[in-house]
Design a protein around this motif. Structure first.
Motif, PDB file in Angstrom:
ATOM      1  N   LEU A 257       0.806  -1.215   0.000  1.00  0.00           N
ATOM      2  CA  LEU A 257       0.000   0.000   0.000  1.00  0.00           C
ATOM      3  C   LEU A 257       0.844   1.273   0.000  1.00  0.00           C
ATOM      4  O   LEU A 257       0.298   2.379  -0.137  1.00  0.00           O
ATOM      5  CB  LEU A 257      -0.935   0.015   1.213  1.00  0.00           C
ATOM      6  N   GLY A 258       2.151   1.141   0.152  1.00  0.00           N
ATOM      7  CA  GLY A 258       3.013   2.316   0.153  1.00  0.00           C
ATOM      8  C   GLY A 258       3.016   3.064   1.468  1.00  0.00           C
ATOM      9  O   GLY A 258       3.275   4.272   1.505  1.00  0.00           O
ATOM     10  N   LEU A 259       2.759   2.361   2.572  1.00  0.00           N
ATOM     11  CA  LEU A 259       2.726   2.976   3.892  1.00  0.00           C
ATOM     12  C   LEU A 259       4.055   2.783   4.612  1.00  0.00           C
ATOM     13  O   LEU A 259       4.818   1.863   4.286  1.00  0.00           O
ATOM     14  CB  LEU A 259       1.598   2.366   4.731  1.00  0.00           C
ATOM     15  N   THR A 260       4.316   3.612   5.592  1.00  0.00           N
ATOM     16  CA  THR A 260       5.502   3.434   6.423  1.00  0.00           C
ATOM     17  C   THR A 260       5.218   2.400   7.501  1.00  0.00           C
ATOM     18  O   THR A 260       4.068   1.996   7.718  1.00  0.00           O
ATOM     19  CB  THR A 260       5.894   4.767   7.089  1.00  0.00           C
ATOM     20  N   ASP A 261       6.261   1.954   8.184  1.00  0.00           N
ATOM     21  CA  ASP A 261       6.073   0.990   9.270  1.00  0.00           C
ATOM     22  C   ASP A 261       5.321   1.633  10.439  1.00  0.00           C
ATOM     23  O   ASP A 261       5.431   2.834  10.688  1.00  0.00           O
ATOM     24  CB  ASP A 261       7.437   0.499   9.778  1.00  0.00           C
ATOM     25  N   GLY A 262       4.562   0.803  11.145  1.00  0.00           N
ATOM     26  CA  GLY A 262       3.933   1.257  12.376  1.00  0.00           C
ATOM     27  C   GLY A 262       2.589   1.924  12.229  1.00  0.00           C
ATOM     28  O   GLY A 262       2.093   2.528  13.197  1.00  0.00           O
ATOM     29  N   VAL A 263       1.948   1.834  11.065  1.00  0.00           N
ATOM     30  CA  VAL A 263       0.614   2.420  10.901  1.00  0.00           C
ATOM     31  C   VAL A 263      -0.391   1.610  11.718  1.00  0.00           C
ATOM     32  O   VAL A 263      -0.523   0.398  11.544  1.00  0.00           O
ATOM     33  CB  VAL A 263       0.194   2.460   9.420  1.00  0.00           C
ATOM     34  N   VAL A 264      -1.090   2.274  12.608  1.00  0.00           N
ATOM     35  CA  VAL A 264      -2.020   1.603  13.524  1.00  0.00           C
ATOM     36  C   VAL A 264      -3.301   1.206  12.782  1.00  0.00           C
ATOM     37  O   VAL A 264      -3.812   1.958  11.939  1.00  0.00           O
ATOM     38  CB  VAL A 264      -2.363   2.521  14.709  1.00  0.00           C
ATOM     39  N   ILE A 265      -3.816   0.026  13.105  1.00  0.00           N
ATOM     40  CA  ILE A 265      -5.095  -0.436  12.563  1.00  0.00           C
ATOM     41  C   ILE A 265      -6.152  -0.269  13.650  1.00  0.00           C
ATOM     42  O   ILE A 265      -6.006  -0.780  14.765  1.00  0.00           O
ATOM     43  CB  ILE A 265      -5.032  -1.914  12.137  1.00  0.00           C
ATOM     44  N   GLY A 266      -7.212   0.462  13.343  1.00  0.00           N
ATOM     45  CA  GLY A 266      -8.325   0.611  14.271  1.00  0.00           C
ATOM     46  C   GLY A 266      -9.429  -0.377  13.958  1.00  0.00           C
ATOM     47  O   GLY A 266      -9.654  -0.731  12.800  1.00  0.00           O
ATOM     48  N   ALA A 267     -10.124  -0.846  14.990  1.00  0.00           N
ATOM     49  CA  ALA A 267     -11.257  -1.749  14.781  1.00  0.00           C
ATOM     50  C   ALA A 267     -12.319  -1.037  13.951  1.00  0.00           C
ATOM     51  O   ALA A 267     -12.582   0.149  14.124  1.00  0.00           O
ATOM     52  CB  ALA A 267     -11.834  -2.192  16.119  1.00  0.00           C
ATOM     53  N   GLY A 268     -12.912  -1.790  13.040  1.00  0.00           N
ATOM     54  CA  GLY A 268     -13.858  -1.210  12.092  1.00  0.00           C
ATOM     55  C   GLY A 268     -15.293  -1.275  12.543  1.00  0.00           C
ATOM     56  O   GLY A 268     -15.614  -1.581  13.697  1.00  0.00           O
ATOM     57  N   SER A 269     -16.183  -0.985  11.591  1.00  0.00           N
ATOM     58  CA  SER A 269     -17.608  -0.956  11.896  1.00  0.00           C
ATOM     59  C   SER A 269     -18.399  -1.202  10.625  1.00  0.00           C
ATOM     60  O   SER A 269     -17.834  -1.315   9.531  1.00  0.00           O
ATOM     61  CB  SER A 269     -18.004   0.405  12.485  1.00  0.00           C
ATOM     62  N   LEU A 270     -19.705  -1.278  10.756  1.00  0.00           N
ATOM     63  CA  LEU A 270     -20.585  -1.321   9.603  1.00  0.00           C
ATOM     64  C   LEU A 270     -20.588   0.049   8.926  1.00  0.00           C
ATOM     65  O   LEU A 270     -20.393   1.086   9.574  1.00  0.00           O
ATOM     66  CB  LEU A 270     -21.996  -1.699  10.029  1.00  0.00           C
ATOM     67  N   ASP A 271     -20.826   0.068   7.616  1.00  0.00           N
ATOM     68  CA  ASP A 271     -20.690   1.326   6.877  1.00  0.00           C
ATOM     69  C   ASP A 271     -21.669   2.400   7.328  1.00  0.00           C
ATOM     70  O   ASP A 271     -21.305   3.571   7.470  1.00  0.00           O
ATOM     71  CB  ASP A 271     -20.787   1.091   5.367  1.00  0.00           C
ATOM     72  N   ALA A 272     -22.918   2.023   7.588  1.00  0.00           N
ATOM     73  CA  ALA A 272     -23.885   3.026   8.021  1.00  0.00           C
ATOM     74  C   ALA A 272     -23.530   3.570   9.401  1.00  0.00           C
ATOM     75  O   ALA A 272     -23.713   4.758   9.678  1.00  0.00           O
ATOM     76  CB  ALA A 272     -25.289   2.426   8.038  1.00  0.00           C
ATOM     77  N   HIS A 273     -23.009   2.712  10.277  1.00  0.00           N
ATOM     78  CA  HIS A 273     -22.584   3.164  11.600  1.00  0.00           C
ATOM     79  C   HIS A 273     -21.442   4.164  11.470  1.00  0.00           C
ATOM     80  O   HIS A 273     -21.403   5.180  12.181  1.00  0.00           O
ATOM     81  CB  HIS A 273     -22.150   1.974  12.447  1.00  0.00           C
ATOM     82  N   ALA A 274     -20.510   3.883  10.565  1.00  0.00           N
ATOM     83  CA  ALA A 274     -19.407   4.821  10.338  1.00  0.00           C
ATOM     84  C   ALA A 274     -19.927   6.151   9.802  1.00  0.00           C
ATOM     85  O   ALA A 274     -19.431   7.225  10.173  1.00  0.00           O
ATOM     86  CB  ALA A 274     -18.390   4.214   9.372  1.00  0.00           C
ATOM     87  N   ALA A 275     -20.937   6.095   8.934  1.00  0.00           N
ATOM     88  CA  ALA A 275     -21.517   7.331   8.403  1.00  0.00           C
ATOM     89  C   ALA A 275     -22.125   8.172   9.516  1.00  0.00           C
ATOM     90  O   ALA A 275     -22.039   9.403   9.504  1.00  0.00           O
ATOM     91  CB  ALA A 275     -22.572   7.004   7.352  1.00  0.00           C
ATOM     92  N   ALA A 276     -22.761   7.505  10.484  1.00  0.00           N
ATOM     93  CA  ALA A 276     -23.336   8.244  11.612  1.00  0.00           C
ATOM     94  C   ALA A 276     -22.250   8.956  12.406  1.00  0.00           C
ATOM     95  O   ALA A 276     -22.419  10.106  12.827  1.00  0.00           O
ATOM     96  CB  ALA A 276     -24.121   7.292  12.510  1.00  0.00           C
ATOM     97  N   VAL A 277     -21.125   8.279  12.619  1.00  0.00           N
ATOM     98  CA  VAL A 277     -19.998   8.903  13.310  1.00  0.00           C
ATOM     99  C   VAL A 277     -19.440  10.048  12.472  1.00  0.00           C
ATOM    100  O   VAL A 277     -19.136  11.135  12.989  1.00  0.00           O
ATOM    101  CB  VAL A 277     -18.908   7.856  13.617  1.00  0.00           C
ATOM    102  N   GLY A 278     -19.313   9.825  11.171  1.00  0.00           N
ATOM    103  CA  GLY A 278     -18.821  10.880  10.292  1.00  0.00           C
ATOM    104  C   GLY A 278     -19.719  12.105  10.288  1.00  0.00           C
ATOM    105  O   GLY A 278     -19.248  13.228  10.085  1.00  0.00           O
ATOM    106  N   ALA A 279     -21.022  11.887  10.520  1.00  0.00           N
ATOM    107  CA  ALA A 279     -21.974  12.997  10.545  1.00  0.00           C
ATOM    108  C   ALA A 279     -22.125  13.608  11.930  1.00  0.00           C
ATOM    109  O   ALA A 279     -22.908  14.545  12.112  1.00  0.00           O
ATOM    110  CB  ALA A 279     -23.334  12.518  10.044  1.00  0.00           C
TER     111      ALA A 279
END
Length: 566
Positions: A257-279
């Motif tokens: 992906l062209g990333l540097t070392d140590g990029v943190v992965i956060g636990a994900g969610s359902l897409d609509a739930h993420a949209a609610a957080v984004g809003a």
């Protein structure tokens, strides 16, 4: 935190993946990339007649790499500090002991059953009915917080796979939701037994409830199929909340992906739930994600002690949408689909009549251009006509062209239009369909209020809300609350980026991160007295048509829902 730090939100939708790079310090989008799923675009591994919709994991891998290749040309990926994923759901796939989706093994590369069962795959209708019968028996009573179990959800799909049997059933050590798989893949994980599972999917699709002891009892699942019990044995006792740190991107995927070392992965969610957080969803408010259908997310401040069972209305789970809160989810099966259907009816003459007439003047290419222009212009033109008219008699319609999700789930329900006369024209019918869509939202809100769950404000997400002021005002009038429109066109990806920033742990508390990075509001709509009066009258017509066509219980015509407290 450096001044130029970025976080990546990765949104796996139905047709494509979108990646948003968010500048944390300035709370602005730095770059966006999108890539389609090549095999899915050809509808390989699908059978729409049987409601079979499968996606190959290679589509997701290749599209993800394509997005980051685009971003490498326009942004500085070395500045990315964390990433998180959201996905459609329930979109599970069978995996082997390493957590590898079976379709990535050569012997299953062309087997649709070994791929992701997309959220809209409804081939497990019979299995969902069995699960609902078992839930209705009261031996695992989650009716106080859980809606009717859907054929689109986790256990129904796995049960369907078990009933089909064969090599996939024998090889599957466990199953995994899409967002959880992407995090496992990027981390370089090799053990299915220790994969963290998302609280969003656990609570809303897998029947997890801390109040009921966690996951469904093993004996209950065994009664449906021993295969379900085997899958249960591979699942952790508790899920992880969105934004929890899950480790870092492994060396292989950092390179890809062209990333540097140590990029943190956060636990994900359902897409609509993420949209609610984004809003920027907050307790007591609702975010309506409007597209072909709607998903309505809300954070009830508390559940009434004597709340009626919610099986016919919604489902509510703890630590979903926003960790530390109850998260509620309900939906309409059709919103934009209702208008697309009508536009399709209106465009029929272009192909059926004009193509022959224009054969000598450009033929099919000319018709293609005319059709594209027509589809982009017809609904806005109808809206202008509606705005210019004084009040006139309008037909009444039902919005259930895709069945009815909530309230009172019924996949066999169908749309209807009544009250047509010789003076009815295209704009009258379109207004009836607009009314039907917003009254479907009103009927959900009324039932929530009757259950003791008021909604005090609504934020709309999606292209329809950004394009149509008429629909926004009608929703405000129908719901009787202020309606805001989020200006973010990639709300789900933005929500995932917020989860990434929380997981990084260096940008402030979760509350501070959500508040500072949520999308801004572009416009608000307040209910008008005349609009409110009209919608209060129309909801009665809507419900009477539902009862009259035998598709709603007579009880809906009882006393009106109480007004919400200000």
């Amino acid at each position: 935190m450096a001044a130029d730090d970025l976080v990546a939100g990765i949104d796996f939708g139905s047709d494509s993946v979108r990646v948003v790079l968010l500048d944390v310090m300035e709370a602005r989008t730095d770059a966006v990339a999108q890539a389609e799923y090549e095999r899915w675009a050809q509808r390989r591994y699908c059978d729409a007649e049987r409601s079979v919709h499968r996606q190959h994991p290679l589509d997701h891998i290749e599209a993800l790499e394509a997005c980051f290749a685009q971003l490498a040309r326009s942004s500085h990926l070395s500045r990315v500090r964390a990433l998180a994923v959201d996905s459609t759901g329930s979109t599970p796939a069978p995996v082997d002991a390493e957590g590898r989706v079976l379709a990535l093994r050569p012997e299953f590369a062309e087997d649709p059953g070994a791929m992701f069962w997309l959220w809209k795959d409804q081939s497990a209708e019979a299995e969902a009915a069995e699960i609902n019968d078992l839930l209705d028996s009261g031996r695992f009573d989650v009716s106080r917080t859980q809606g009717e179990y859907s054929s689109e959800w986790w256990w129904a799909k796995i049960l369907r796979a078990e009933r089909l049997g064969g090599a996939v059933s024998r090889a599957a050590v466990s199953w995994i939701e899409h967002a959880d798989w992407v995090a496992h893949l990027l981390s370089g994980g090799t053990d299915a037994a220790i994969i963290p599972r998302s609280a969003c999917a656990y609570g809303h699709k897998v029947l997890y409830s801390a109040a009921h002891g966690g996951l469904p009892p093993r004996a209950l699942l065994t009664e449906l199929s021993p295969g379900l019990a085997r899958v249960l044995d591979t699942l952790p006792a508790k899920p992880v909340a969105a934004g929890s740190p899950l480790g870092t991107v492994c060396a292989e995927w950092s390179g890809r992906l062209g990333l540097t070392d140590g990029v943190v992965i956060g636990a994900g969610s359902l897409d609509a739930h993420a949209a609610a957080v984004g809003a920027g969803i907050r307790p007591g408010e609702m975010v309506k994600v409007i597209g072909t259908s709607t998903v309505d997310l809300f954070l009830p401040r508390a559940l009434p002690e004597e709340i009626e069972p919610l099986r016919s209305l919604c489902n509510i789970a703890e630590d979903t949408i926003v960790p530390g809160h109850l998260g509620g989810e309900t939906s309409q099966a059709a919103f934009g689909d209702l208008f697309s259907w009508y536009a399709g009816i209106l465009r029929w003459p272009l192909r059926a009549v004009l193509e022959t007439e224009l054969a000598d003047s450009g033929g099919a290419p000319l018709i293609d251009r005319l059709e594209e222009r027509f589809l982009g212009a017809v609904l806005p033109a109808l809206e202008r006509t509606i705005r210019e008219r004084t009040e006139r008699s309008t037909p009444i319609a039902l919005d259930w062209v895709n069945g009815r999700r909530y309230p009172f789930p019924d996949s066999s329900a169908r749309g209807a239009i009544a009250g047509i006369g010789v003076g009815t024209d295209a704009a009258d019918i379109y207004l009836a369909l607009l009314d039907a869509a917003v009254l479907g939202s009103r009927s959900i809100q009324d039932q929530l209020l009757a259950a003791g769950i008021p909604v005090h404000a609504v934020t709309l997400v999606g292209g329809i809300a950004q394009r149509s002021e008429l629909i926004c005002q009608m929703l405000a009038d129908a719901l009787g609350v202020e309606v805001a429109v989020a200006e973010e066109s990639q709300a789900s990806a933005r929500g995932a980026a917020i989860h990434a920033a929380i997981a990084a742990g260096t940008f402030g508390t979760p509350e501070e991160v959500r508040s500072s990075l949520a999308a801004r509001v572009s416009r608000t709509f307040a209910p008008t007295p005349e609009g409110r009066a009209r919608m209060n009258a129309r909801i009665g017509e809507y419900l009477r048509l539902g009862v009259g066509t035998g598709q709603l219980p007579l009880s809906v015509l009882g006393s009106p829902a109480p007004e919400a407290d200000a």
